[in-house]
Design a protein around this motif. Structure first.
Motif, PDB file in Angstrom:
ATOM      1  N   PHE A  46       1.325  -1.088   0.101  1.00  0.00           N
ATOM      2  CA  PHE A  46      -0.138   0.223   0.211  1.00  0.00           C
ATOM      3  C   PHE A  46       0.968   1.264   0.209  1.00  0.00           C
ATOM      4  CE2 PHE A  46      -4.392  -1.588   1.751  1.00  0.00           C
ATOM      5  CZ  PHE A  46      -4.498  -2.246   0.883  1.00  0.00           C
ATOM      6  N   SER A  47       1.987   0.730   0.330  1.00  0.00           N
ATOM      7  CA  SER A  47       2.657   2.596   0.403  1.00  0.00           C
ATOM      8  C   SER A  47       3.479   2.924  -0.658  1.00  0.00           C
ATOM      9  CB  SER A  47       4.319   2.041   1.748  1.00  0.00           C
ATOM     10  OG  SER A  47       3.525   2.179   3.045  1.00  0.00           O
ATOM     11  N   ASN A  48       3.541   1.887  -1.589  1.00  0.00           N
ATOM     12  CA  ASN A  48       4.172   1.764  -2.849  1.00  0.00           C
ATOM     13  C   ASN A  48       3.301   1.826  -3.853  1.00  0.00           C
ATOM     14  OD1 ASN A  48       6.715   1.421  -1.943  1.00  0.00           O
ATOM     15  ND2 ASN A  48       6.935  -0.857  -2.134  1.00  0.00           N
ATOM     16  N   GLY A  49       1.978   1.823  -3.180  1.00  0.00           N
ATOM     17  CA  GLY A  49       0.696   2.644  -4.503  1.00  0.00           C
ATOM     18  C   GLY A  49       0.407   1.436  -4.982  1.00  0.00           C
ATOM     19  N   THR A  50       0.319  -0.330  -4.616  1.00  0.00           N
ATOM     20  CA  THR A  50      -0.304  -0.917  -4.841  1.00  0.00           C
ATOM     21  C   THR A  50      -0.889  -2.310  -4.482  1.00  0.00           C
ATOM     22  OG1 THR A  50       1.641  -2.430  -4.640  1.00  0.00           O
ATOM     23  CG2 THR A  50       2.439  -1.773  -6.659  1.00  0.00           C
ATOM     24  N   ALA A  51      -1.710  -2.563  -4.543  1.00  0.00           N
ATOM     25  CA  ALA A  51      -2.834  -3.917  -4.644  1.00  0.00           C
ATOM     26  C   ALA A  51      -3.132  -4.581  -4.886  1.00  0.00           C
ATOM     27  CB  ALA A  51      -4.224  -3.180  -4.077  1.00  0.00           C
ATOM     28  N   THR A  52      -3.375  -6.435  -5.125  1.00  0.00           N
ATOM     29  CA  THR A  52      -3.850  -6.947  -5.644  1.00  0.00           C
ATOM     30  C   THR A  52      -5.531  -7.110  -5.318  1.00  0.00           C
ATOM     31  OG1 THR A  52      -1.754  -8.379  -4.571  1.00  0.00           O
ATOM     32  CG2 THR A  52      -3.564  -9.589  -5.726  1.00  0.00           C
ATOM     33  N   GLU A  88     -11.242   1.291 -12.894  1.00  0.00           N
ATOM     34  CA  GLU A  88     -11.229   3.022 -12.609  1.00  0.00           C
ATOM     35  C   GLU A  88      -9.831   3.155 -11.215  1.00  0.00           C
ATOM     36  OE1 GLU A  88     -11.610   6.900 -11.784  1.00  0.00           O
ATOM     37  OE2 GLU A  88     -11.534   6.108 -13.970  1.00  0.00           O
ATOM     38  N   ALA A  89     -10.004   1.921 -10.346  1.00  0.00           N
ATOM     39  CA  ALA A  89      -8.760   2.208  -9.687  1.00  0.00           C
ATOM     40  C   ALA A  89      -7.222   2.362 -10.595  1.00  0.00           C
ATOM     41  CB  ALA A  89      -9.324   0.794  -8.997  1.00  0.00           C
ATOM     42  N   VAL A  90      -7.256   0.655 -11.163  1.00  0.00           N
ATOM     43  CA  VAL A  90      -6.107   0.867 -12.142  1.00  0.00           C
ATOM     44  C   VAL A  90      -5.742   1.963 -12.574  1.00  0.00           C
ATOM     45  CG1 VAL A  90      -5.098  -0.159 -14.025  1.00  0.00           C
ATOM     46  CG2 VAL A  90      -6.524  -1.533 -12.379  1.00  0.00           C
ATOM     47  N   ARG A  91      -6.620   3.020 -12.979  1.00  0.00           N
ATOM     48  CA  ARG A  91      -6.280   4.256 -14.068  1.00  0.00           C
ATOM     49  C   ARG A  91      -5.766   5.398 -12.598  1.00  0.00           C
ATOM     50  NH1 ARG A  91      -8.335   8.890 -14.643  1.00  0.00           N
ATOM     51  NH2 ARG A  91      -9.901   8.844 -13.420  1.00  0.00           N
ATOM     52  N   ARG A  92      -5.921   5.193 -11.414  1.00  0.00           N
ATOM     53  CA  ARG A  92      -6.377   6.653 -10.798  1.00  0.00           C
ATOM     54  C   ARG A  92      -4.926   6.019  -9.590  1.00  0.00           C
ATOM     55  NH1 ARG A  92     -11.862   7.275  -6.099  1.00  0.00           N
ATOM     56  NH2 ARG A  92     -12.695   7.337  -8.441  1.00  0.00           N
ATOM     57  N   MET A  93      -4.737   4.962  -9.679  1.00  0.00           N
ATOM     58  CA  MET A  93      -3.155   4.408  -9.138  1.00  0.00           C
ATOM     59  C   MET A  93      -2.200   4.042 -10.450  1.00  0.00           C
ATOM     60  SD  MET A  93      -4.947   1.563  -6.361  1.00  0.00           S
ATOM     61  CE  MET A  93      -3.179   0.923  -5.792  1.00  0.00           C
ATOM     62  N   ARG A  94      -2.385   4.388 -11.111  1.00  0.00           N
ATOM     63  CA  ARG A  94      -1.395   4.198 -12.513  1.00  0.00           C
ATOM     64  C   ARG A  94      -0.187   3.267 -12.332  1.00  0.00           C
ATOM     65  NH1 ARG A  94       0.434  11.020 -11.911  1.00  0.00           N
ATOM     66  NH2 ARG A  94      -1.514  11.542 -11.898  1.00  0.00           N
ATOM     67  N   LEU A  95      -1.176   2.144 -12.201  1.00  0.00           N
ATOM     68  CA  LEU A  95      -0.302   0.398 -12.084  1.00  0.00           C
ATOM     69  C   LEU A  95       0.175   0.783 -13.746  1.00  0.00           C
ATOM     70  CD1 LEU A  95      -3.333  -1.238  -9.807  1.00  0.00           C
ATOM     71  CD2 LEU A  95      -0.843   0.216  -9.071  1.00  0.00           C
ATOM     72  N   ASN A  96       2.199   0.135 -12.996  1.00  0.00           N
ATOM     73  CA  ASN A  96       1.960  -0.655 -14.647  1.00  0.00           C
ATOM     74  C   ASN A  96       1.549  -1.947 -14.474  1.00  0.00           C
ATOM     75  OD1 ASN A  96       3.210   1.822 -14.950  1.00  0.00           O
ATOM     76  ND2 ASN A  96       5.389   1.313 -13.829  1.00  0.00           N
ATOM     77  N   VAL A 126      -9.206   1.624 -20.617  1.00  0.00           N
ATOM     78  CA  VAL A 126      -8.310   2.680 -20.347  1.00  0.00           C
ATOM     79  C   VAL A 126      -7.409   2.389 -19.922  1.00  0.00           C
ATOM     80  CG1 VAL A 126     -10.648   3.085 -18.660  1.00  0.00           C
ATOM     81  CG2 VAL A 126      -8.667   2.098 -18.096  1.00  0.00           C
ATOM     82  N   SER A 127      -5.883   2.183 -20.072  1.00  0.00           N
ATOM     83  CA  SER A 127      -5.054   1.413 -19.238  1.00  0.00           C
ATOM     84  C   SER A 127      -3.908   0.192 -20.262  1.00  0.00           C
ATOM     85  CB  SER A 127      -4.687   1.619 -17.648  1.00  0.00           C
ATOM     86  OG  SER A 127      -3.105   1.123 -17.432  1.00  0.00           O
ATOM     87  N   PRO A 128      -4.099   1.188 -21.522  1.00  0.00           N
ATOM     88  CA  PRO A 128      -3.548  -0.643 -22.558  1.00  0.00           C
ATOM     89  C   PRO A 128      -2.209  -0.669 -21.928  1.00  0.00           C
ATOM     90  CG  PRO A 128      -3.923   1.576 -23.612  1.00  0.00           C
ATOM     91  CD  PRO A 128      -4.186   1.906 -22.116  1.00  0.00           C
ATOM     92  N   ASP A 129      -1.660   0.255 -21.214  1.00  0.00           N
ATOM     93  CA  ASP A 129      -0.296   0.216 -20.549  1.00  0.00           C
ATOM     94  C   ASP A 129       0.237  -0.612 -20.068  1.00  0.00           C
ATOM     95  OD1 ASP A 129       0.600   0.958 -23.670  1.00  0.00           O
ATOM     96  OD2 ASP A 129       1.295   3.016 -22.960  1.00  0.00           O
ATOM     97  N   THR A 130      -1.411  -1.475 -19.531  1.00  0.00           N
ATOM     98  CA  THR A 130      -1.082  -1.913 -18.120  1.00  0.00           C
ATOM     99  C   THR A 130      -0.598  -3.696 -18.398  1.00  0.00           C
ATOM    100  OG1 THR A 130      -1.706  -0.285 -16.266  1.00  0.00           O
ATOM    101  CG2 THR A 130      -2.231  -2.447 -16.021  1.00  0.00           C
ATOM    102  N   THR A 131       0.126  -3.874 -17.659  1.00  0.00           N
ATOM    103  CA  THR A 131       0.007  -5.358 -17.511  1.00  0.00           C
ATOM    104  C   THR A 131      -0.963  -6.003 -16.666  1.00  0.00           C
ATOM    105  OG1 THR A 131       2.352  -5.577 -16.729  1.00  0.00           O
ATOM    106  CG2 THR A 131       2.280  -6.203 -18.905  1.00  0.00           C
ATOM    107  N   ILE A 132      -0.928  -7.701 -16.816  1.00  0.00           N
ATOM    108  CA  ILE A 132      -2.326  -7.706 -16.122  1.00  0.00           C
ATOM    109  C   ILE A 132      -1.910  -9.406 -15.681  1.00  0.00           C
ATOM    110  CG2 ILE A 132      -5.161  -8.148 -16.760  1.00  0.00           C
ATOM    111  CD1 ILE A 132      -5.044  -6.180 -18.476  1.00  0.00           C
ATOM    112  N   GLU A 133      -2.085  -9.873 -14.844  1.00  0.00           N
ATOM    113  CA  GLU A 133      -1.692 -10.689 -14.250  1.00  0.00           C
ATOM    114  C   GLU A 133      -3.507 -11.510 -13.262  1.00  0.00           C
ATOM    115  OE1 GLU A 133       0.270 -12.684 -10.042  1.00  0.00           O
ATOM    116  OE2 GLU A 133       1.341 -11.402 -11.734  1.00  0.00           O
TER     117      GLU A 133
END
Length: 292
Positions: A46-52, A88-96, A126-133
């Motif tokens: 969470f401190s690094n701005g990521t979540a599963t 929308e969460a992925v977009r707001r968090m700017r997740l790679n 909304v975030s085409p460059d984000t890799t998805i797992e």
């Protein structure tokens, strides 16, 4: 009282960053496995701005005695707005890189495969460059449902083996060791461009050789990535810890897995299946598979 060794101590989180992530999650009414499963790395992630992200939950249809996710609540119908809120969460968090997992939904004919597909599609919109797992359940062996998920072409398909074969009846009573291996094998056959991944917990009574056998079994079904981490008892009602594995032993398993051909082995006491999952992007650059 069981005393944890020094190597299982975690740094205090930066609560300002943690609060920012929590605010987004609450605003969009999303669940995370970080919170629902009492993950020890929640502060760091969470401190690094990521979540599963945990979809189709938080109620699970299985009662695995190691897991802290609620199985006593009644599963609710799928929410058609959940994939849009997740995107929308992925977009707001700017997740790679984003990890999407779910509770087991054995009550659904496709095990929730259609919801995974919608999440993948909406994130890509909304975030085409984000890799998805995607970290998926075993789908009760419904291979048509697996094909459905793979048709959306996630970058990584993760399915945790969780433990050694001998302990399955006690640790994962509604699962099947051979079925989990078959899922990973079929993934490679159905979509060769998708990276496959699995994870196990240790400290539940397994031997070194039994862990090595799991590693060999995963290599035999052409699994690419393996995570190995220490099991920690969420509450007194869950399975107890049989041993705390040393960092040196984790290093030995990593070396063994990489020596027999796994592309990446992440092995440490605090490793979890989605811990530092974004590192897979380096692996994708080193071992590219996508066409065009």
């Amino acid at each position: 009282m069981v005393v944890k060794p020094d190597w299982l101590r975690v740094k205090a989180p930066q609560w300002e960053r943690v609060g920012n992530v929590k605010e987004i999650l609450r605003d969009l009414s999303l669940n995370t496995v970080c919170e629902e499963a009492s993950c020890p790395n929640i502060g760091e992630c969470f401190s690094n701005g990521t979540a599963t992200f945990l979809i189709m939950g938080p109620a699970c249809t299985r009662a695995c005695p190691y897991c802290d996710i609620d199985f006593e609540k009644k599963p609710q119908p799928l929410d058609p707005t959940e994939p849009l809120r997740l995107a929308e969460a992925v977009r707001r968090m700017r997740l790679n890189h984003v990890v999407i997992t779910s509770v087991n939904r054995d009550d659904l004919p496709d095990g929730g495969a259609s919801q995974f597909v919608r999440c993948i599609q909406d994130i890509r919109a909304v975030s085409p460059d984000t890799t998805i797992e995607v970290l998926i359940p075993d789908l009760c062996g419904n291979w048509s449902a697996l094909e459905q998920i793979l048709s959306a072409s996630p970058d990584v398909l993760n399915h945790n083996t969780e433990t050694i074969s001998r302990l399955y009846r006690r640790v994962r009573p509604q699962g099947d060791y051979a079925r989990s291996l078959e899922l990973l094998q079929r993934t490679r056959q159905i979509n060769a461009h998708v990276y496959t991944k699995s994870g196990i917990m240790v400290g539940l009574g397994e031997t070194d050789e039994e862990v090595r056998q799991v590693i060999r079994d995963l290599r035999a079904v052409d699994c690419d990535i393996l995570t190995i981490g220490q099991y920690l008892q969420p509450t007194q009602k869950h399975l107890g810890v049989q041993s705390f594995v040393t960092p040196e032993q984790f290093d030995a398993w990593r070396g063994y897995g990489e020596a027999i051909g796994l592309l990446q082995v992440v092995s440490s006491p605090l490793t979890r299946s989605s811990y530092h999952a974004e590192q897979v992007q380096d692996l994708m650059k080193k071992y590219p598979r996508r066409q065009g």
